[in-house]
Enzyme design. Structure first.
Site, PDB file in Angstrom:
ATOM      1  N   ASP A 261       0.840  -1.205   0.000  1.00  0.00           N
ATOM      2  CA  ASP A 261       0.000   0.000   0.000  1.00  0.00           C
ATOM      3  C   ASP A 261       0.874   1.254   0.000  1.00  0.00           C
ATOM      4  O   ASP A 261       0.887   2.039   0.956  1.00  0.00           O
ATOM      5  CB  ASP A 261      -0.940  -0.029   1.222  1.00  0.00           C
ATOM      6  CG  ASP A 261      -1.893  -1.211   1.167  1.00  0.00           C
ATOM      7  OD1 ASP A 261      -2.137  -1.716   0.046  1.00  0.00           O
ATOM      8  OD2 ASP A 261      -2.367  -1.653   2.214  1.00  0.00           O
ATOM      9  N   LYS A 316     -11.436  -5.396  -5.435  1.00  0.00           N
ATOM     10  CA  LYS A 316     -12.777  -5.587  -4.853  1.00  0.00           C
ATOM     11  C   LYS A 316     -13.879  -5.148  -5.832  1.00  0.00           C
ATOM     12  O   LYS A 316     -14.660  -4.228  -5.566  1.00  0.00           O
ATOM     13  CB  LYS A 316     -12.929  -4.822  -3.533  1.00  0.00           C
ATOM     14  CG  LYS A 316     -11.945  -5.232  -2.456  1.00  0.00           C
ATOM     15  CD  LYS A 316     -12.267  -4.567  -1.125  1.00  0.00           C
ATOM     16  CE  LYS A 316     -11.308  -4.937  -0.014  1.00  0.00           C
ATOM     17  NZ  LYS A 316      -9.952  -4.363  -0.154  1.00  0.00           N
TER      18      LYS A 316
END
Ligand SMILES: O=c1ccn([C@@H]2O[C@H](COP(=O)(O)O)[C@@H](O)[C@H]2O)c(=O)[nH]1
Length: 493
Positions: A261, A316
């Protein structure tokens, strides 16, 4: 079992229970929050030794029908009954603690036993069957065999059937059914016909289920008793990417995925280079990268090839199929060209899965790259609104598409099928229990041993060391790798 010459009619026991206020009629708020017109509290009879003895003797004819070496009372109420039956009839007993002791032997099961001993569970009454199941799980985890339980009262709210479920398989014998007891009290004039109908109707319309958390624990227990190595699981996989993942985990002795990230390409490439030897997967959030380019994607892919790890874009997907196809193949990121694994929500329904399947097939035909999809069954964030039955729906979707669905992003076991992988985020070593924005952390051991993770996903616990010395970075990532992997290997013992 010694002969029992102590014969007392069960209805005389019921009458005395009623007189001693162990059977109460009125309005009572139960632990679950619902209002009940009846309350049974057998705890009080420890103060009535004669009644206690007469009640315990009701178990004896049923005990004669069961095969067992030891008995175990469900804590706390039935402990006294089990103790009486144990001492009176010389049946050795084991005792399950409700809480593990924090000092001394830290035993959860007290007494002397051997793996393979058969244990008969003694309980006072059954509603959902959860208390019996909790005790049975502890006994089974200790290598004991549990096939039967005896209760004094069956509340007829589904508990006996719940425990017949093939995953549990416990036969519950009851001394008396709730409806027989109520009918007797009505016939003897202790309660009115109206009260009796009200109570019987209430019982019939209030089925008690076993809580989902306990079911999850059951899945874990079933799993640990049929533990499989990553190599074995690779053999069971129908999806080539899932197979490769399990093989990598076995070969690299690692079940670690690093979550990259980071917001610039250079840092991600540095992370991939340093972490590469220790991980089986690198996860990206490509939409947080400020300077993304397809050149970066190609360099990342080269590193994934050199160090043998899988690239997972944590995208997602959660839209209608046609939009998802474009999100996967097109736009700035052209995910289909460089990622191996993506993930999706179930909310939009099967169209989304079908859309990805079509894209995967079209791509794989051209480049023969292995591709797979994970389903999100849970989220790690506090207060998330993922419904309880989401995990079951994820499993149903997975078994319909085993060639394409690799497994789940989960917080508890979704299923015991060893071909599907469970990957768990929210893992960190240290004191952080949350990140103040909802993320909830647990340790590698807790994730694997209690939450059913096969693979752990670690973000800030690893990337926070990227600017430290290479040595410090490596020591830290190796710690995650070893703790995650050992936690899985230790499950087989
Ligand atoms: O339920 C979920 C699903 C995904 N994530 C992602 O995993 C990492 C976790 O990062 P940490 O720094 O270890 O908190 C992050 O990319 C999330 O988007 C998750 O945490 N929980």
């Amino acid at each position: 079992m010694a002969n029992d010459h102590h014969s007392v009619d069960i209805f005389s026991v019921i009458r005395r229970l009623y007189e001693y206020n162990a059977l109460k009629f009125g309005q009572f708020k139960l632990k679950s929050g619902i209002e009940s017109p009846v309350y049974i509290d057998l705890r009080t009879i420890i103060s009535q030794p004669d009644l206690m003895i007469d009640l315990c003797h009701q178990y004896v004819p049923l005990m004669k029908q069961c095969r067992f070496d030891l008995i175990c009372g469900v804590p706390y109420t039935a402990l006294t009954m089990a103790t009486y039956l144990s001492t009176k009839f010389r049946h050795p007993m084991v005792m399950r603690r409700k809480e593990t002791k924090q000092h001394g032997t830290k035993q959860i099961l007290e007494g002397v036993y051997q793996r393979g001993n058969r244990v008969l569970i003694i309980e006072d009454l059954i509603s959902s069957g959860s208390s019996i199941l909790e005790t049975a799980l502890t006994l089974r985890q200790a290598g004991l065999i549990v096939t039967d339980a005896i209760v004094f009262i069956d509340r007829e709210q589904g508990g006996i059937r719940n425990l017949q479920h093939s995953d549990i398989d416990i036969k519950v014998h009851s001394c008396i059914h709730f409806s027989e007891m109520i009918t007797y009290l009505k016939d003897e004039g202790h309660i009115t016909g109206e009260k009796s109908s009200e109570v019987l109707e209430w019982i019939q319309s209030n089925y008690c289920a076993i809580p989902a958390t306990l079911h999850n624990q059951l899945a874990l227990t079933t799993c640990s008793s049929s533990w499989k190595s990553y190599e074995d699981r690779a053999r069971l996989c129908q999806n080539p990417l899932g197979k490769r993942l399990f093989e990598l985990m076995a070969m690299k002795r690692s079940n670690l995925c690093v979550s990259a990230d980071l917001t610039d390409c250079q840092s991600i490439l540095k992370l991939a280079e340093l972490a590469g030897p220790h991980i089986v997967m690198l996860k990206t959030h490509v939409d947080i990268i400020d300077d993304f380019s397809m050149d970066f994607a190609r360099r990342l892919r080269d590193l994934a090839k050199n160090h043998n790890f899988i690239l997972f874009e944590d995208r997602k997907f959660a839209d209608i199929g046609s939009t998802v196809q474009k999100q996967y193949a097109g736009g700035l990121f052209r995910l289909s060209e460089w990622t191996d694994l993506i993930n999706a929500h179930l909310l939009p329904g099967p169209g989304l899965i079908e859309a990805l399947r079509q894209e995967f097939m079209a791509r794989s035909f051209k480049d023969s790259q292995q591709r797979g999809c994970l389903l999100i069954s849970h989220l790690s964030s506090q207060g998330n609104l993922v419904p309880v039955d989401y995990a079951q729906e994820a499993y149903k979707m997975a078994i319909k598409n085993p060639d394409f669905i690799v497994g789940f992003i989960s917080q508890t076991k979704v299923c015991t099928d060893p071909a599907f992988i469970h990957m768990t985020p929210g893992v960190r070593i240290g004191n952080e229990k949350n990140d103040k924005l909802g993320q909830q952390y647990t340790t590698p051991e807790d994730a694997v041993q209690n939450k059913g993770a096969d693979l752990i996903i670690v973000g800030r616990g690893i990337i926070s060391k990227l600017d430290s010395s290479c040595e410090e970075f490596e020591t830290n990532i190796i710690l995650y790798k070893q703790r995650g992997y050992n936690a899985y290997i230790n499950l087989c013992q």
